[in-house]
Design a protein around this motif. Sequence first.
Motif, PDB file in Angstrom:
ATOM      1  N   VAL A  66      -5.128  15.245  61.165  1.00 13.79           N
ATOM      2  CA  VAL A  66      -4.869  14.056  61.975  1.00 13.79           C
ATOM      3  C   VAL A  66      -3.358  13.894  61.990  1.00 13.79           C
ATOM      4  CG1 VAL A  66      -5.110  11.552  62.134  1.00 13.79           C
ATOM      5  CG2 VAL A  66      -7.043  12.939  61.380  1.00 13.79           C
ATOM      6  N   GLU A  89       1.708   8.426  69.580  1.00 17.89           N
ATOM      7  CA  GLU A  89       0.442   9.101  69.861  1.00 17.89           C
ATOM      8  C   GLU A  89      -0.234   9.529  68.560  1.00 17.89           C
ATOM      9  OE1 GLU A  89       1.312  11.336  74.015  1.00 17.89           O
ATOM     10  OE2 GLU A  89       2.412  12.105  72.299  1.00 17.89           O
ATOM     11  N   VAL A  90      -1.525   9.780  68.658  1.00 22.79           N
ATOM     12  CA  VAL A  90      -2.298  10.342  67.549  1.00 22.79           C
ATOM     13  C   VAL A  90      -3.092  11.509  68.106  1.00 22.79           C
ATOM     14  CG1 VAL A  90      -4.140   9.929  65.873  1.00 22.79           C
ATOM     15  CG2 VAL A  90      -2.529   8.114  66.392  1.00 22.79           C
ATOM     16  N   SER A  91      -3.104  12.630  67.373  1.00 22.66           N
ATOM     17  CA  SER A  91      -3.931  13.757  67.797  1.00 22.66           C
ATOM     18  C   SER A  91      -4.808  14.231  66.646  1.00 22.66           C
ATOM     19  CB  SER A  91      -3.079  14.910  68.332  1.00 22.66           C
ATOM     20  OG  SER A  91      -2.229  15.431  67.353  1.00 22.66           O
ATOM     21  N   ILE A  92      -5.904  14.836  67.020  1.00 19.67           N
ATOM     22  CA  ILE A  92      -6.814  15.512  66.095  1.00 19.67           C
ATOM     23  C   ILE A  92      -6.642  16.998  66.371  1.00 19.67           C
ATOM     24  CG2 ILE A  92      -9.222  15.867  65.419  1.00 19.67           C
ATOM     25  CD1 ILE A  92      -8.256  13.070  64.860  1.00 19.67           C
ATOM     26  N   GLY A 108      -5.351  14.419  71.970  1.00 22.00           N
ATOM     27  CA  GLY A 108      -5.093  13.069  71.496  1.00 22.00           C
ATOM     28  C   GLY A 108      -4.672  12.142  72.610  1.00 22.00           C
TER      29      GLY A 108
END
Length: 169
Positions: A66, A89-92, A108
């Motif tokens: 994450v 932003e957030v990415s997986i 994300g």
Amino acid sequence: MQRSWLAGPWTVLLALGAPSSTAAQEGQPVTLSLTAGPSAYDLSGTGTSFAVATQGAWELLPALVVEPGLTFFGYEAQFADRVSYLFPEVSIQAQLPRGTVRPFLGVGGGGAFVVSGEGETAGTLHAVGGVRVQLDPRWSLRGELRVRSVDPWVGNTADFMFGVGRRLH
């Protein structure tokens, strides 16, 4: 600047996705990175500019990351107006779980906040792919391509970023 209904939920997601100091202490590695590079854009004008970002890669599992991050991006809009954005932003991401070289792919979302110039706050979606190269137990190098849709699907950026990371534990 107009506030979007997306700003509140993305702020909460970033706060929840941010790696905590206890995560590093419990054996889930957290790596802070600083990256920079060219960014091709098609927003209110087209061209190539420069972006700089910081990310916090939090390995939940060896193959699952994450990654909250914050990117600063500025460009020349139509009619020679300068516009600057912050993209929280957030990415997986899925990554190769072992080895010195760890390729990764992820998706994300987040927000696009205008910090100078004309524009509106909007949501973003992105896809990211790249590689992390572990130099020693603490230091790493990183390269990535992040393709971002701003105010989906009104404009886009493609960030070619390179940088360095440091593991916190």
